[in-house]
Scaffold this active site. Structure first.
Site, PDB file in Angstrom:
ATOM      1  N   CYS A  85       0.828  -1.213   0.000  1.00 49.97           N
ATOM      2  CA  CYS A  85       0.000   0.000   0.000  1.00 49.97           C
ATOM      3  C   CYS A  85       0.860   1.261   0.000  1.00 49.97           C
ATOM      4  O   CYS A  85       0.340   2.359  -0.184  1.00 49.97           O
ATOM      5  CB  CYS A  85      -0.928   0.010   1.203  1.00 49.97           C
ATOM      6  SG  CYS A  85      -1.745  -1.561   1.484  1.00 49.97           S
ATOM      7  N   HIS A 335      -8.988   3.713  -1.112  1.00 46.94           N
ATOM      8  CA  HIS A 335      -7.647   3.145  -1.017  1.00 46.94           C
ATOM      9  C   HIS A 335      -7.351   2.238  -2.215  1.00 46.94           C
ATOM     10  O   HIS A 335      -7.405   1.021  -2.113  1.00 46.94           O
ATOM     11  CB  HIS A 335      -7.528   2.360   0.291  1.00 46.94           C
ATOM     12  CG  HIS A 335      -6.149   1.827   0.564  1.00 46.94           C
ATOM     13  ND1 HIS A 335      -5.002   2.393   0.052  1.00 46.94           N
ATOM     14  CD2 HIS A 335      -5.742   0.765   1.318  1.00 46.94           C
ATOM     15  CE1 HIS A 335      -3.950   1.709   0.471  1.00 46.94           C
ATOM     16  NE2 HIS A 335      -4.364   0.711   1.230  1.00 46.94           N
TER      17      HIS A 335
END
Lengths: 390, 271
Positions: A85, A335
């Site tokens: 991420c 996200h």
């Protein structure tokens, strides 16, 4: 040594995107090119770093080459940067270092992820690929599980409860409500967030960020060429990063992220700034407990007082101290794994130039921080930004 | 029942003539395996019972229903050394004995009844999971990778490098290869954190069984010897763990992939 500024930044809307990877990247790149105040051509780019997990495996190899041919960058040296991420947080750092080293003057840092075009079965396979496969995954853990372990331990060690996480969720949904590029734009009440569907006890659906499609792109320039592109740049005052053990059980403590602490310490030192200097921070709230820990690890709250920070709304826009996640954060804005880091930078670029929707503008903001975490804290990139050149 | 004692989540009856272990679960009047047990996990438990009571176990014959490689990695048993045979019974029990296999009555009256629907669904899910075409598309533990860490996984073998390191690591902070001095960690500890994942949040390896079980529970344990680890609960139990509570770590089935059952330690709550 050369200083580095951001001269352009753009992104797609986050969410269930109709476009595929090529279309999303082209849209983000075009948006970044168009945001440059003076004339800008992709031919002026020297180098490009694109963060992506390549979720789903559709174009696992040579992702960047595919993307740049669709954004006018044919022939440029490009590569995919992967750190889960934190992929594009590290892409930004790589781009910053390329200019710092003197090897490039104009560099692209970006990120992309397409997550919602997979079947539920295939999506499930990919959601856990960045954790510790050999030990955590075989103990039934994906990221909701690892962050749930952190949350429960935090509640055990400190005066805190799930209600503190609910405050974070409510605040981030409030911040993201008017953000036109946010994935989830809805006001969420305390009771609704408190009583959401249990995903990983004690974390409910309202503690978890969505899985989003999206792309983001920023254009960096060396100080000696900045004025070719804008008279109003945003300067990167520090770029720092760190790592930690991949698996939670290898870490001495699971109620703090050492990688964040190390990266933040290096960044503050590099920029000669302290947490009290930061007007707004885009922090990595993949789960609400992650934001709580980040407020401590980044120095906005004392250790053990992240819950109190949330309860007292000290991160609320124009109503507290440092505004935490003015975009809505990962919780509301979304996200798209590889796009998140440079997506945070896009928000900061626009906030510091007063270009966001007026209702979302953080007043008198001149200094900002972005915090991008890979997985459950194995990697972290922290950047500091300012209106003025150092 | 007086001859049976609970051991690692099973029931053991050990006499001078034979050693017998069975599941504590029943279904339709018969002794059946729990949701994460099979002959291999019970064989390991029985050998460990005998070892803990001072026996050195050598076996001349191991029933083919038991994974021999797993048994050897998880215990100190040696094959081909005596007249003892490890023989699986027709129900969820097995015996270590010399000569003809005795088959004592299962203590069916003290066994706990499994829910019929869940039992049938879980049994079907295991069969499907064991299918060779059940191939991971994402994160993946290859047979070689699983085998490399089998002793650490099943017997908590750690590196003794000043402090105990588990799971094992390659180089230390000075860049030197960590000593090849090994020590087994005591398979016990206390819960330091826990969670229960919904079926939707569980890894794909558990995708078939998690919806039937209503999710899966994971605990973080600090072992008595120091190192930490994360483990599923025995029997995929839905009991709510408590931080600070003691656990014992015992071998159970984790999941199956490409036709191979993968075993590992799970946490058995004390009491």
């Amino acid at each position: 040594m050369v200083d580095v500024a951001i001269v352009g930044a753009g992104q797609t809307k986050y969410g269930n995107h109709q476009l595929g990877m090529k279309g999303m990247w082209a849209e983000a790149a075009r948006s970044a090119y168009d945001s440059v105040d003076k004339d800008f051509q992709p031919s002026q780019i020297d180098e490009a770093f694109i963060g992506s997990v390549a979720f789903g495996g559709g174009q696992l190899g040579n992702t960047a080459a595919l993307l740049t041919e669709h954004s006018g960058m044919q022939g440029k040296p490009v590569r995919r940067v992967e750190n889960a991420c934190a992929s594009s947080g590290f892409a930004l750092r790589d781009a910053w270092m390329a200019i710092k080293s003197g090897q490039a003057d104009v560099v692209i840092a970006g990120g992309i992820e397409k997550m919602n075009d997979l079947t539920p079965e295939r999506k499930r396979f990919w959601l856990g690929v960045s954790g510790d496969t050999e030990w955590e995954r075989l103990a039934g853990l994906t990221f909701p599980g690892t962050y749930a372990l952190m949350a429960r331990r935090y509640f055990h060690e400190f005066e805190s409860s799930h209600d503190d996480l609910v405050h974070i969720s409510v605040k981030n949904h409030y911040h993201g409500l008017d953000n036109t590029v946010a994935h989830i734009r809805k006001d969420v009440t305390f009771d609704k967030a408190k009583n959401g569907f249990m995903v990983a006890d004690p974390l409910t659906l309202y503690d978890c960020c969505p899985t989003s499609d999206g792309a983001s792109c920023v254009i960096l320039a060396a100080d000696h060429v900045v004025r070719q592109f804008t008279e109003d740049p945003v300067w990167i005052h520090a770029s720092a990063a760190a790592s930690d053990y991949l698996a939670l059980h290898d870490r001495p403590s699971i109620t703090q992220l050492v990688a964040t602490q190390l990266a933040a310490k290096r960044a503050y030192s590099m920029a000669n700034l302290t947490p009290s200097n930061i007007d707004l921070a885009e922090v990595h709230d993949c789960f609400t407990i992650a934001e709580l820990l980040a407020t401590e690890d980044l120095g906005f709250a004392k250790r053990g007082e992240g819950g109190l920070f949330a309860r007292e709304s000290r991160g609320r826009r124009n109503d507290g101290e440092t505004c935490i996640n003015p975009s809505g954060g990962l919780k509301s804005k979304g996200h798209p794994l590889g796009a998140t880091g440079t997506g945070q930078t896009v928000e900061i670029f626009k906030q510091l130039r007063s270009e966001v929707e007026p209702s979302r503008q953080v007043r008198d903001a001149s200094t900002a921080l972005s915090h991008n975490v890979g997985g459950s804290g194995a990697t972290c990139a922290v950047h500091l930004y300012g209106r003025d050149a150092k | 029942m007086s001859n049976f004692e609970p051991w690692q989540g099973y029931l053991v009856n050990s006499t001078g003539d034979y050693h017998y272990i069975c599941s504590p679960w029943k279904f339709a009047g018969a002794c059946v395996f729990g949701f994460d047990s099979d002959y291999t996990t019970m064989a390991i438990a029985l050998v460990r019972y005998l070892t803990s009571n001072g026996h050195q176990i050598t076996l001349s014959d191991i029933d083919e229903k038991v994974s021999k490689s797993t048994l050897l990695a998880a215990t100190e048993v040696t094959p081909d050394g005596s007249k003892l045979n490890l023989l699986c019974n027709t129900d969820a029990s097995l015996t270590i004995a010399s000569g003809k296999q005795p088959n004592p009555d299962s203590p069916i009256d003290v066994m706990r009844e499994l829910d019929a629907d869940i039992y049938n669904d879980i049994s079907t899910a295991w069969l499907e999971e064991l299918n060779e075409r059940n191939i991971s598309q994402g994160a993946y533990i290859s047979g070689q990778q699983y085998g490399e860490s089998l002793e650490a996984r099943l017997s908590l073998v750690a590196q003794d490098h000043g402090s105990l390191i588990w799971p094992q690591r390659q180089l230390d902070a000075a860049g030197n290869k960590i000593d090849q001095i090994y020590k087994k960690i005591e398979p016990a500890g206390v819960i330091t954190s826990w969670t229960k994942l919904s079926a939707a949040g569980a890894p794909s390896e558990f995708a078939l069984r998690a919806p039937i079980l209503g999710g899966i529970s994971t605990v973080m344990i600090q072992t008595t010897d120091g190192p930490n680890g994360v483990f599923l609960l025995v029997d995929d139990g839905s009991v709510e763990p408590i931080i600070g509570k003691s656990v014992e770590l015992v071998v159970r089935r984790l999941y199956a992939q490409e036709g191979v059952m993968r075993y590992g330690l799970k946490a058995l709550l004390a009491g």
